[in-house]
Design a protein around this motif. Structure first.
Motif, PDB file in Angstrom:
ATOM      1  N   LYS A 209     -17.625 -28.256 -52.200  1.00  0.00           N
ATOM      2  CA  LYS A 209     -18.309 -28.960 -53.291  1.00  0.00           C
ATOM      3  C   LYS A 209     -19.358 -29.922 -52.745  1.00  0.00           C
ATOM      4  CE  LYS A 209     -14.862 -28.756 -56.993  1.00  0.00           C
ATOM      5  NZ  LYS A 209     -13.974 -29.545 -57.887  1.00  0.00           N
ATOM      6  N   LEU A 256     -14.751 -24.766 -58.435  1.00  0.00           N
ATOM      7  CA  LEU A 256     -15.915 -24.651 -57.558  1.00  0.00           C
ATOM      8  C   LEU A 256     -17.092 -24.014 -58.291  1.00  0.00           C
ATOM      9  CD1 LEU A 256     -17.273 -24.824 -54.774  1.00  0.00           C
ATOM     10  CD2 LEU A 256     -16.211 -22.605 -54.227  1.00  0.00           C
ATOM     11  N   HIS A 259     -18.527 -26.413 -60.775  1.00  0.00           N
ATOM     12  CA  HIS A 259     -19.306 -27.427 -60.046  1.00  0.00           C
ATOM     13  C   HIS A 259     -20.686 -26.895 -59.702  1.00  0.00           C
ATOM     14  CE1 HIS A 259     -19.939 -30.791 -57.274  1.00  0.00           C
ATOM     15  NE2 HIS A 259     -20.299 -29.922 -56.355  1.00  0.00           N
TER      16      HIS A 259
END
Length: 390
Positions: A209, A256, A259
């Motif tokens: 991230k 993920l 994000h």
């Protein structure tokens, strides 16, 4: 259409003028240096200088003569990472040895070496305690040097009408955990030491991230395709139970992807999109509905010779929801060992199944390996050029 328009049209599940083609825009769709040298000799081209995009896998960037001759539509950016940066080896007897930024030890045979192979992992010989993971020297992954010059290169590719692709910092959550802990240890941890397994996966997720926040924040406006990967499948089924995947990995992978999607949406100018490319070898059919739901746009390598991965059924059941990037030719037997005629027939068959309605980018099933003859490589690409027209 130019290359970028063609590829985006297909990613939008519309039919472009012809099937988009990819070679070497990622570390998963490339060509081994040995196969590349043979191909250059076959085509009467000079293979020097060799530019390695992935030293561990021995992948090289093809010269522009080859890229233009066959009309490949995507161009890759390769941020500095453990596979292409600071690879300093030392003599280890019959091998050269390299310790990467994660603490992983790799060996390359001095005689007839084909790849660097992982030989030692930092968490193998320990009971997986929190302090061992917390105190490990983890890569920062946000050093400006990692992407130095990539913005200008992305702009150059865009100006030339090419789609721009960028890779992740490391292997996936599941695969990287196995590398760091040792495959046997980590698979056991998933059953008998879930706190350790959770902590290790969370640490890798955190690094990923942070990496994507950095990369997308700096150059995400110029990128079309963002690459992540993990390997869940085997030739017949999956490496772990579906229940373990759903419990341990699907929520984190979804986090993920969410994000990344959020960062891309903030960075992209009005009217532009960014697409998430996800690689997983083997039979991943049970995971595909979840991949689609979490926002993955592209599946690679489309392992058509694995169980339950028949291209006809994949296209029928998922072809309007996810783009297949790969699956162009059977690469375990036909591409390395088949005749030119067999390669042509296999490519034609897969094109007939996968190209209708768009949602398809032609590439092999994973990288072109060292043993693939140049005649078969050329036959594959020429067949796509001839029969990939809509």
């Amino acid at each position: 259409m130019n290359s970028r328009q063609r590829l985006i049209c297909s990613l939008e599940h519309q039919q472009p003028d012809k099937v988009p083609m990819d070679l070497a825009s990622t570390h998963l769709t490339g060509i081994h240096v040995t196969a590349y040298k043979k191909l250059c000799r076959y085509l009467g081209l000079d293979c020097e200088p060799l530019v390695f995009t992935d030293v561990i896998q021995q992948l090289v960037l093809p010269c522009e003569q080859i890229m233009n001759k066959f009309g490949f539509d995507a161009r890759g950016l390769f941020p500095l990472c453990s596979h292409n940066w600071n690879i300093v080896s030392k003599d280890a007897g019959d091998y050269n040895e390299y310790i990467d930024e994660w603490g992983l030890v790799h060996h390359f045979p001095k005689q007839d070496g084909v790849y660097w192979s992982l030989t030692e992992s930092p968490f193998v010989g320990i009971t997986c305690k929190r302090e061992s993971i917390e105190n490990h020297k983890w890569p920062l992954c946000t050093e400006p040097q990692r992407i130095k010059g990539l913005r200008a290169l992305a702009q150059k590719y865009r100006d030339n009408g090419k789609a721009v692709v960028i890779k992740s910092i490391c292997a996936g959550l599941f695969e990287m955990s196995q590398r760091l802990r040792g495959m046997e240890n980590f698979l056991c941890d998933l059953i008998i030491d879930k706190p350790c397994a959770n902590l290790l996966v969370e640490k890798i997720l955190e690094i990923k991230k942070r990496y994507w926040s950095f990369v997308i924040g700096e150059i995400g406006d110029l990128i079309d395709v963002f690459v992540e990967a993990d390997d869940y499948g085997t030739q017949q089924s999956q490496l772990i139970s579906f229940e373990t995947y759903k419990e341990m990995f699907e929520p984190r992978l979804a986090s993920l992807i969410d994000h990344m999607k959020s960062l891309i949406a903030q960075k992209k100018p009005p009217g532009e999109k960014g697409y998430i490319f996800f690689h997983s070898c083997g039979n991943v059919r049970p995971m595909l509905p979840g991949f689609i739901e979490m926002g993955i746009d592209i599946l690679n390598p489309v392992h058509i010779s694995a169980g339950c991965m028949e291209p006809e059924l994949l296209k029928r059941d998922f072809g309007d929801k996810i783009t297949f990037w790969g699956g162009g030719v059977e690469t375990q037997s036909i591409l390395p060992n088949g005749t030119v005629g067999q390669v042509i027939e296999n490519v034609k068959r897969n094109l007939d199944v996968l190209k209708p309605g768009g949602g398809y980018v032609f590439n092999t099933v994973h990288n072109i390996q060292a043993d693939v003859p140049p005649e078969n490589i050329v036959a594959m690409w020429e067949t796509v050029m001839k029969y990939g027209v809509y």
